[in-house]
Design a protein around this motif. Structure first.
Motif, PDB file in Angstrom:
ATOM      1  N   MET A   1       0.842  -1.156   0.000  1.00 18.77           N
ATOM      2  CA  MET A   1       0.000   0.000   0.000  1.00 18.77           C
ATOM      3  C   MET A   1       0.902   1.239   0.000  1.00 18.77           C
ATOM      4  O   MET A   1       1.759   1.403   0.851  1.00 18.77           O
ATOM      5  N   LEU A   2       0.683   2.055  -0.956  1.00 22.02           N
ATOM      6  CA  LEU A   2       1.471   3.270  -1.095  1.00 22.02           C
ATOM      7  C   LEU A   2       0.741   4.447  -0.459  1.00 22.02           C
ATOM      8  O   LEU A   2      -0.463   4.584  -0.575  1.00 22.02           O
ATOM      9  N   LEU A   3       1.511   5.284   0.238  1.00 19.00           N
ATOM     10  CA  LEU A   3       0.933   6.466   0.891  1.00 19.00           C
ATOM     11  C   LEU A   3       1.315   7.692   0.088  1.00 19.00           C
ATOM     12  O   LEU A   3       2.447   7.821  -0.394  1.00 19.00           O
ATOM     13  N   ASN A   4       0.358   8.585  -0.057  1.00 19.20           N
ATOM     14  CA  ASN A   4       0.705   9.825  -0.764  1.00 19.20           C
ATOM     15  C   ASN A   4       1.271  10.842   0.244  1.00 19.20           C
ATOM     16  O   ASN A   4       1.327  10.596   1.449  1.00 19.20           O
ATOM     17  N   ASN A   5       1.679  11.955  -0.226  1.00 19.39           N
ATOM     18  CA  ASN A   5       2.351  12.961   0.618  1.00 19.39           C
ATOM     19  C   ASN A   5       1.441  13.483   1.722  1.00 19.39           C
ATOM     20  O   ASN A   5       1.881  13.717   2.852  1.00 19.39           O
ATOM     21  N   ARG A   6       0.179  13.663   1.420  1.00 18.63           N
ATOM     22  CA  ARG A   6      -0.745  14.184   2.417  1.00 18.63           C
ATOM     23  C   ARG A   6      -0.902  13.199   3.576  1.00 18.63           C
ATOM     24  O   ARG A   6      -0.921  13.593   4.736  1.00 18.63           O
ATOM     25  N   GLN A   7      -1.010  11.953   3.296  1.00 20.29           N
ATOM     26  CA  GLN A   7      -1.149  10.946   4.340  1.00 20.29           C
ATOM     27  C   GLN A   7       0.117  10.840   5.180  1.00 20.29           C
ATOM     28  O   GLN A   7       0.051  10.658   6.396  1.00 20.29           O
ATOM     29  N   ILE A   8       1.254  10.991   4.563  1.00 19.30           N
ATOM     30  CA  ILE A   8       2.519  10.951   5.304  1.00 19.30           C
ATOM     31  C   ILE A   8       2.606  12.144   6.253  1.00 19.30           C
ATOM     32  O   ILE A   8       3.011  11.999   7.413  1.00 19.30           O
ATOM     33  N   VAL A   9       2.207  13.295   5.780  1.00 18.31           N
ATOM     34  CA  VAL A   9       2.243  14.487   6.628  1.00 18.31           C
ATOM     35  C   VAL A   9       1.313  14.314   7.808  1.00 18.31           C
ATOM     36  O   VAL A   9       1.672  14.593   8.959  1.00 18.31           O
ATOM     37  N   TRP A  10       0.103  13.836   7.599  1.00 20.00           N
ATOM     38  CA  TRP A  10      -0.836  13.632   8.700  1.00 20.00           C
ATOM     39  C   TRP A  10      -0.330  12.579   9.677  1.00 20.00           C
ATOM     40  O   TRP A  10      -0.517  12.695  10.878  1.00 20.00           O
ATOM     41  N   PHE A  11       0.305  11.570   9.153  1.00 16.50           N
ATOM     42  CA  PHE A  11       0.872  10.528  10.004  1.00 16.50           C
ATOM     43  C   PHE A  11       1.950  11.116  10.909  1.00 16.50           C
ATOM     44  O   PHE A  11       2.000  10.854  12.107  1.00 16.50           O
ATOM     45  N   LEU A  12       2.830  11.929  10.328  1.00 14.03           N
ATOM     46  CA  LEU A  12       3.898  12.549  11.115  1.00 14.03           C
ATOM     47  C   LEU A  12       3.337  13.539  12.140  1.00 14.03           C
ATOM     48  O   LEU A  12       3.787  13.582  13.286  1.00 14.03           O
ATOM     49  N   VAL A  13       2.350  14.322  11.753  1.00 10.86           N
ATOM     50  CA  VAL A  13       1.742  15.287  12.674  1.00 10.86           C
ATOM     51  C   VAL A  13       1.052  14.544  13.810  1.00 10.86           C
ATOM     52  O   VAL A  13       1.160  14.924  14.980  1.00 10.86           O
ATOM     53  N   TYR A  14       0.354  13.475  13.509  1.00 14.49           N
ATOM     54  CA  TYR A  14      -0.347  12.701  14.533  1.00 14.49           C
ATOM     55  C   TYR A  14       0.641  12.145  15.550  1.00 14.49           C
ATOM     56  O   TYR A  14       0.449  12.248  16.749  1.00 14.49           O
ATOM     57  N   HIS A  15       1.734  11.558  15.090  1.00 19.67           N
ATOM     58  CA  HIS A  15       2.716  10.999  16.015  1.00 19.67           C
ATOM     59  C   HIS A  15       3.473  12.087  16.774  1.00 19.67           C
ATOM     60  O   HIS A  15       3.840  11.892  17.934  1.00 19.67           O
ATOM     61  N   TYR A  16       3.691  13.220  16.148  1.00 21.56           N
ATOM     62  CA  TYR A  16       4.336  14.328  16.842  1.00 21.56           C
ATOM     63  C   TYR A  16       3.446  14.843  17.969  1.00 21.56           C
ATOM     64  O   TYR A  16       3.904  15.079  19.089  1.00 21.56           O
ATOM     65  N   LEU A  17       2.155  15.015  17.679  1.00 18.94           N
ATOM     66  CA  LEU A  17       1.235  15.492  18.709  1.00 18.94           C
ATOM     67  C   LEU A  17       1.043  14.462  19.808  1.00 18.94           C
ATOM     68  O   LEU A  17       0.883  14.801  20.971  1.00 18.94           O
ATOM     69  N   LYS A  18       1.038  13.179  19.430  1.00 16.87           N
ATOM     70  CA  LYS A  18       0.883  12.133  20.426  1.00 16.87           C
ATOM     71  C   LYS A  18       2.099  12.099  21.348  1.00 16.87           C
ATOM     72  O   LYS A  18       1.986  11.929  22.544  1.00 16.87           O
ATOM     73  N   LYS A  19       3.276  12.308  20.760  1.00 17.32           N
ATOM     74  CA  LYS A  19       4.502  12.320  21.544  1.00 17.32           C
ATOM     75  C   LYS A  19       4.533  13.536  22.472  1.00 17.32           C
ATOM     76  O   LYS A  19       4.999  13.466  23.602  1.00 17.32           O
ATOM     77  N   ASN A  20       4.003  14.675  22.014  1.00 19.95           N
ATOM     78  CA  ASN A  20       3.976  15.911  22.805  1.00 19.95           C
ATOM     79  C   ASN A  20       2.581  16.138  23.386  1.00 19.95           C
ATOM     80  O   ASN A  20       2.086  17.252  23.428  1.00 19.95           O
ATOM     81  N   SER A  21       1.950  15.101  23.853  1.00 18.56           N
ATOM     82  CA  SER A  21       0.584  15.222  24.353  1.00 18.56           C
ATOM     83  C   SER A  21       0.536  16.011  25.660  1.00 18.56           C
ATOM     84  O   SER A  21      -0.474  16.604  25.983  1.00 18.56           O
ATOM     85  N   LYS A  22       1.643  16.011  26.426  1.00 20.25           N
ATOM     86  CA  LYS A  22       1.652  16.812  27.651  1.00 20.25           C
ATOM     87  C   LYS A  22       1.532  18.284  27.308  1.00 20.25           C
ATOM     88  O   LYS A  22       0.816  19.042  27.955  1.00 20.25           O
ATOM     89  N   MET A  23       2.217  18.733  26.293  1.00 21.56           N
ATOM     90  CA  MET A  23       2.134  20.123  25.877  1.00 21.56           C
ATOM     91  C   MET A  23       0.746  20.420  25.348  1.00 21.56           C
ATOM     92  O   MET A  23       0.182  21.470  25.621  1.00 21.56           O
ATOM     93  N   ASN A  24       0.180  19.480  24.637  1.00 22.65           N
ATOM     94  CA  ASN A  24      -1.146  19.677  24.079  1.00 22.65           C
ATOM     95  C   ASN A  24      -2.188  19.747  25.186  1.00 22.65           C
ATOM     96  O   ASN A  24      -3.110  20.551  25.115  1.00 22.65           O
ATOM     97  N   SER A  25      -2.055  18.937  26.231  1.00 22.43           N
ATOM     98  CA  SER A  25      -3.006  18.981  27.327  1.00 22.43           C
ATOM     99  C   SER A  25      -2.864  20.293  28.110  1.00 22.43           C
ATOM    100  O   SER A  25      -3.846  20.851  28.576  1.00 22.43           O
ATOM    101  N   PHE A  26      -1.623  20.810  28.228  1.00 21.53           N
ATOM    102  CA  PHE A  26      -1.413  22.091  28.887  1.00 21.53           C
ATOM    103  C   PHE A  26      -2.101  23.208  28.118  1.00 21.53           C
ATOM    104  O   PHE A  26      -2.747  24.070  28.693  1.00 21.53           O
ATOM    105  N   GLN A  27      -1.964  23.159  26.801  1.00 22.66           N
ATOM    106  CA  GLN A  27      -2.607  24.174  25.973  1.00 22.66           C
ATOM    107  C   GLN A  27      -4.124  24.101  26.082  1.00 22.66           C
ATOM    108  O   GLN A  27      -4.801  25.131  26.144  1.00 22.66           O
ATOM    109  N   SER A  28      -4.642  22.904  26.116  1.00 20.54           N
ATOM    110  CA  SER A  28      -6.093  22.773  26.212  1.00 20.54           C
ATOM    111  C   SER A  28      -6.589  23.252  27.585  1.00 20.54           C
ATOM    112  O   SER A  28      -7.632  23.888  27.683  1.00 20.54           O
ATOM    113  N   LYS A  29      -5.834  22.958  28.643  1.00 20.80           N
ATOM    114  CA  LYS A  29      -6.221  23.441  29.970  1.00 20.80           C
ATOM    115  C   LYS A  29      -6.130  24.965  30.035  1.00 20.80           C
ATOM    116  O   LYS A  29      -6.993  25.627  30.605  1.00 20.80           O
ATOM    117  N   LEU A  30      -5.071  25.501  29.456  1.00 19.72           N
ATOM    118  CA  LEU A  30      -4.908  26.945  29.439  1.00 19.72           C
ATOM    119  C   LEU A  30      -6.051  27.602  28.673  1.00 19.72           C
ATOM    120  O   LEU A  30      -6.605  28.614  29.106  1.00 19.72           O
TER     121      LEU A  30
END
Length: 129
Positions: A1-30
């Protein structure tokens, strides 16, 4: 299965946000707290009151720092036309003795002059008295 550029970008953004979920939760609380009325109106009001009191303290201190303080010497008082008694002559006991001689039971109310009246009318008694 081949992934196009858009799917790769979303995949990277998803894993980046998941890895930095503490920062994301701080922002949501703020974000959640900044939408509350206390943080929108109460905190700035309290900061203004507390900060303003410290600011006014500095301005009020200028008044006392640059004021001319000092005692009036008898020589300066004579230069201005004032008669000062010696400090030994004015005591609490002597002033009390002067007050004891005043008759406070028999007195008459005296009307003072008004700024718009003549001085001759101020001493005159009202009609009928």
């Amino acid at each position: 299965m081949l992934l196009n550029n858009r799917q790769i970008v979303w995949f990277l953004v998803y894993h980046y946000l998941k890895k930095n979920s503490k920062m994301n939760s701080f922002q949501s609380k703020l974000q959640r707290y900044t939408n509350r009325k206390f943080f929108r109106y109460g905190v700035p009001f309290l900061l203004l009151m507390v900060g303003g009191s410290f600011g006014l303290k500095q301005f009020a201190q200028l008044r006392y720092t640059f004021s001319k303080k000092g005692t009036l010497t008898p020589e300066e008082a004579q230069r201005f036309g004032l008669d000062m008694k010696k400090p030994e002559d004015v005591t609490l006991e002597t002033e009390f003795e002067k007050i004891k001689t005043i008759d406070i039971d028999n007195w008459q109310p005296v009307r003072g002059p008004r700024p718009w009246e003549d001085e001759t009318l101020a001493g005159a008694k009202p009609a009928g008295h």
